[in-house]
Motif scaffolding. Sequence first.
Motif, PDB file in Angstrom:
ATOM      1  N   GLU A  45       6.616  68.697  75.782  1.00 51.85           N
ATOM      2  CA  GLU A  45       7.194  69.350  76.965  1.00 51.85           C
ATOM      3  C   GLU A  45       8.705  69.372  76.823  1.00 51.85           C
ATOM      4  O   GLU A  45       9.398  68.445  77.255  1.00 51.85           O
ATOM      5  CB  GLU A  45       6.794  68.617  78.253  1.00 51.85           C
ATOM      6  CG  GLU A  45       5.340  68.747  78.608  1.00 51.85           C
ATOM      7  CD  GLU A  45       4.994  68.093  79.933  1.00 51.85           C
ATOM      8  OE1 GLU A  45       5.870  67.985  80.827  1.00 51.85           O
ATOM      9  OE2 GLU A  45       3.843  67.656  80.077  1.00 51.85           O
ATOM     10  N   GLY A  47      10.861  70.870  78.361  1.00 51.81           N
ATOM     11  CA  GLY A  47      11.577  70.953  79.627  1.00 51.81           C
ATOM     12  C   GLY A  47      11.603  69.663  80.426  1.00 51.81           C
ATOM     13  O   GLY A  47      12.210  69.617  81.498  1.00 51.81           O
ATOM     14  N   SER A  48      10.957  68.598  79.933  1.00 55.65           N
ATOM     15  CA  SER A  48      10.992  67.332  80.678  1.00 55.65           C
ATOM     16  C   SER A  48      12.411  66.771  80.637  1.00 55.65           C
ATOM     17  O   SER A  48      13.170  67.010  79.697  1.00 55.65           O
ATOM     18  CB  SER A  48       9.983  66.334  80.106  1.00 55.65           C
ATOM     19  OG  SER A  48      10.293  65.997  78.768  1.00 55.65           O
ATOM     20  N   GLU A  49      12.772  66.040  81.694  1.00 62.56           N
ATOM     21  CA  GLU A  49      14.161  65.555  81.823  1.00 62.56           C
ATOM     22  C   GLU A  49      14.639  64.785  80.593  1.00 62.56           C
ATOM     23  O   GLU A  49      15.736  65.004  80.103  1.00 62.56           O
ATOM     24  CB  GLU A  49      14.300  64.660  83.057  1.00 62.56           C
ATOM     25  CG  GLU A  49      14.350  65.394  84.363  1.00 62.56           C
ATOM     26  CD  GLU A  49      14.588  64.447  85.513  1.00 62.56           C
ATOM     27  OE1 GLU A  49      15.682  64.514  86.108  1.00 62.56           O
ATOM     28  OE2 GLU A  49      13.687  63.637  85.802  1.00 62.56           O
ATOM     29  N   LEU A  52      15.138  67.076  77.579  1.00 59.19           N
ATOM     30  CA  LEU A  52      16.372  67.863  77.701  1.00 59.19           C
ATOM     31  C   LEU A  52      17.594  67.023  77.338  1.00 59.19           C
ATOM     32  O   LEU A  52      18.505  67.502  76.651  1.00 59.19           O
ATOM     33  CB  LEU A  52      16.514  68.425  79.119  1.00 59.19           C
ATOM     34  CG  LEU A  52      15.497  69.503  79.513  1.00 59.19           C
ATOM     35  CD1 LEU A  52      15.613  69.814  80.999  1.00 59.19           C
ATOM     36  CD2 LEU A  52      15.692  70.757  78.677  1.00 59.19           C
TER      37      LEU A  52
END
Length: 93
Positions: A45, A47-49, A52
């Motif tokens: 993922e 886009g997970s914090e 990123l």
Amino acid sequence: MKIIMVKKIMADGSPCKKCSEVLERLETSGHIEKIDQVLIAREGEVGSEGALLADYYQVDKAPFFVVEEEGLEPRIYTIYFKLVKEVLNRQAA
């Protein structure tokens, strides 16, 4: 000072083994109280914090720590014992 820990969660939902070991060391040493935020990098993922943040700082290891101090560039630690020696033990002094 702000300390962010980024830990990894594997695609099957299990925690990264090294991340779990470091988290346990933080808890048993009492240093967990000095960690201001824990972000999750979920495998697969982007886009997970945590993913990123890893991309932003170009870190490919987990866990890692971002140490922010006013007026200084953020420092990245991928080695737990170096973080303890240079940051966490210094805070206690």
